[in-house]
Design an enzyme around this catalytic site. Structure first.
Site, short mmCIF file in Angstrom:
data_model
loop_
_atom_site.label_atom_id
_atom_site.label_comp_id
_atom_site.label_asym_id
_atom_site.label_seq_id
_atom_site.Cartn_x
_atom_site.Cartn_y
_atom_site.Cartn_z
N ASP A 81 -12.24 4.07 4.81
CA ASP A 81 -11.24 3.06 5.20
C ASP A 81 -11.71 2.34 6.45
O ASP A 81 -12.28 2.96 7.36
CB ASP A 81 -9.91 3.73 5.57
CG ASP A 81 -9.11 4.17 4.36
OD1 ASP A 81 -9.60 4.00 3.22
OD2 ASP A 81 -8.00 4.68 4.57
N SER A 95 -10.38 3.67 -6.30
CA SER A 95 -10.98 4.31 -5.12
C SER A 95 -11.92 5.45 -5.53
O SER A 95 -12.39 6.21 -4.69
CB SER A 95 -9.88 4.85 -4.20
OG SER A 95 -9.09 3.79 -3.73
N ARG A 151 -13.35 0.66 -4.07
CA ARG A 151 -13.69 1.01 -2.70
C ARG A 151 -14.86 1.99 -2.74
O ARG A 151 -14.80 3.01 -3.42
CB ARG A 151 -12.48 1.64 -2.02
CG ARG A 151 -11.39 0.60 -1.66
CD ARG A 151 -11.77 -0.16 -0.41
NE ARG A 151 -12.20 0.79 0.58
CZ ARG A 151 -11.38 1.60 1.25
NH1 ARG A 151 -10.09 1.51 1.08
NH2 ARG A 151 -11.85 2.48 2.11
N LYS A 210 -3.79 -0.91 -6.88
CA LYS A 210 -4.79 -0.12 -6.16
C LYS A 210 -4.49 1.35 -6.44
O LYS A 210 -3.38 1.81 -6.18
CB LYS A 210 -4.69 -0.41 -4.66
CG LYS A 210 -5.52 0.54 -3.78
CD LYS A 210 -5.39 0.14 -2.30
CE LYS A 210 -6.06 1.16 -1.37
NZ LYS A 210 -5.93 0.76 0.07
N ASP A 249 -5.53 4.96 -5.42
CA ASP A 249 -6.20 5.78 -4.42
C ASP A 249 -6.62 7.13 -5.03
O ASP A 249 -6.26 7.44 -6.17
CB ASP A 249 -5.25 5.98 -3.23
CG ASP A 249 -5.98 6.03 -1.91
OD1 ASP A 249 -7.19 6.36 -1.91
OD2 ASP A 249 -5.35 5.77 -0.87
N ASP A 291 0.85 -1.19 0.00
CA ASP A 291 0.00 0.00 0.00
C ASP A 291 0.89 1.24 0.00
O ASP A 291 2.01 1.21 -0.52
CB ASP A 291 -0.97 -0.07 1.19
CG ASP A 291 -2.26 0.71 0.92
OD1 ASP A 291 -2.23 1.95 1.02
OD2 ASP A 291 -3.30 0.09 0.60
N ASP A 292 0.43 2.34 0.54
CA ASP A 292 1.15 3.62 0.48
C ASP A 292 2.52 3.51 1.18
O ASP A 292 2.74 2.60 1.97
CB ASP A 292 0.29 4.71 1.13
CG ASP A 292 0.63 6.11 0.60
OD1 ASP A 292 1.65 6.28 -0.10
OD2 ASP A 292 -0.16 7.05 0.87
#
Ligand SMILES: *[C@@H]1O[C@H](CO)[C@@H](O)[C@H](O)[C@H]1NC(C)=O
Ligand SMILES: *[C@@H]1O[C@H](CO)[C@@H](O)[C@H](O)[C@H]1NC(C)=O
Length: 416
Positions: A222, A193, A218, A159, A161, A83-84
């Site tokens: 979160d 997202s 999403r 993913k 965002d 992830d980030d």
């Protein structure tokens, strides 16, 4: 045309339209399963003080090892997703993305090769805006260049965002990025997202377009490490189910966010509840926990084959909350096997009660919309109540008790 005919031609039309209306990359025909770092590991970059937890190649290699060695891969968990906070604060002199050199000294291709060498798949994270949520370089001016980079790194899942971005531009921007990913020729599961940020600004996301351009997306906030956050998401998915459910299906899924089972915030019963509802929702099963120190009973929940089978049911129909009564919420999902016009079902009884004792609940299958005259074979998916397990006719009464903030999760297979 009479009403009935109109309705059946509408159904036919929908059936014909569904394939062309969804992303044509042949991926995520079942909800993706794997592990993602964000919920548990966030943006820990201090490897001196937290060597086991910081976002680094060591963490992802270790996760890959455990997925294989501890049987998760055999149960279907296959994506290891960064992830980030993996990026360097700046792009290289050619404008290319590059990882933080201290935390990823061997480079991304090396990590990708390692994960693939274990028979697993490799996922990464970026952001559609100017910067990621944690302030690392975003994709906005580099959509094509970054897509090529991800393909070069042999990424299998991305993913994307939506921090630091203009939400109104997402309707065009996410599909544009999807086109660049497609043009690389590499099959990459595309997680958007887009709707979460639009819902966050009280816009109504164009879910038809989202389902057409993304493999999963999403919808909402979160998940955080708490029962409160879990139930907030579940309540939201129930309140929006008429909007969300029609867009879910093989290749395109709503994503209520990661599994937090094994972390600090959920009790054992609450952990079973998350696993059950994620199966009902046909949600991606992306664990975010320390698999190295997870207690065996939580591992058993994550590896429950019967529940994974419900989650991965080939029909890919997202379930719904059908009613609530006396503090018990009832959720159902149509699954295989199907006979004539009758589905089998997964059924979750979720207790919102906090009054100490397991709460006795009686229900008939026909109360839940299950009418097959031959009845249904009931299986208790957590194997806790042997008395539940037998054949029930639609009108026979099923009795059980639901623990406070817990779940009873069964499947009812057509009996023929
Ligand atoms: C990847 O990095 C590791 C550790 O730095 C090294 O031992 C290995 O040879 C590298 N593999 C490749 C394919 O470069
Ligand atoms: C790209 O899109 C086309 C048309 O939808 C599809 O047939 C193809 O499989 C896609 N390729 C990849 C790598 O996603």
């Amino acid at each position: 045309m009479n009403k009935k005919l109109e309705f059946s031609s509408l159904i036919l039309l929908l059936q014909i339209m569904t394939p062309t209306n969804s992303l044509h990359n042949g991926l995520a025909l079942r909800p993706p399963m794997g592990w993602m770092s964000w919920e548990r590991y966030r943006c820990i970059t201090d490897c001196e003080n937290y060597p086991e937890e910081c976002i680094s190649e060591t963490l992802y290699r270790k996760v890959a090892d455990i997925l294989v060695d501890e049987g998760y891969k055999n149960k279907g968990y296959e994506y290891v997703i960064i992830d980030d906070c993996w990026l360097s604060k700046s792009r290289d002199e050619n404008g290319n993305l590059q990882p933080d050199p201290e935390r990823f000294p061997s480079g991304i291709k090396n990590l990708s090769d390692y994960i693939h060498s274990k028979g697993l798949k490799f996922g990464m994270y970026e952001d559609y805006g100017t910067k990621t949520c944690e302030g690392y370089p975003g994709m906005i001016d580099y959509l094509k260049q970054d897509s090529n980079k991800f393909a070069e790194w042999e990424v299998d899942y991305l993913k994307v965002d939506g921090c630091n971005a203009d939400t109104r531009k997402m309707d065009k921007g996410y599909p544009e990025l999807g086109r660049y990913l497609n043009e690389t020729g590499r099959p990459i599961v595309y997680s958007c997202s887009w709707p979460a940020y639009q819902e966050g600004e009280d816009m109504s996301p164009d879910y038809a377009s989202i389902a057409k351009h993304c493999n999963l997306w999403r919808n909402y906030d979160d998940i955080q490490d708490s029962y409160y956050s879990l139930m907030n998401i579940i309540d939201h998915f129930a309140s929006q189910q008429e909007v969300y459910i029609p867009n879910a299906g093989p290749g395109h899924w709503n994503d209520p966010d990661m599994l937090i089972i094994g972390n600090f915030g959920l009790s054992y019963e609450q952990s079973k509840l998350q696993m059950a509802i994620w199966a009902i929702l046909a949600a991606p099963l992306l664990m975010s926990t320390d698999l190295n120190s997870i207690r065996p009973e939580y591992k058993d929940i994550l590896q429950n084959e019967d529940i994974i089978a419900v989650n991965q049911d080939p029909l890919g129909i997202q379930g719904r909350r059908i009613f609530k009564k006396l503090g018990i919420q009832v959720w159902t999902r149509p699954i295989t096997p199907v006979y004539q016009t009758y589905y089998s079902y997964a059924i979750a009884f979720v207790s919102r009660r906090q009054d100490g004792v397991p709460y006795p609940f009686n229900v008939t299958l026909q109360d839940l919309g299950l009418y097959y005259p031959g009845g249904y074979k009931i299986t208790d998916l957590f194997k806790e109540d042997p008395a539940l397990v037998r054949v029930y006719k639609p009108e026979s009464i099923i009795k059980f008790r639901v623990k406070p903030t817990g779940v009873v999760f069964i499947r009812a297979d057509i009996n023929n």
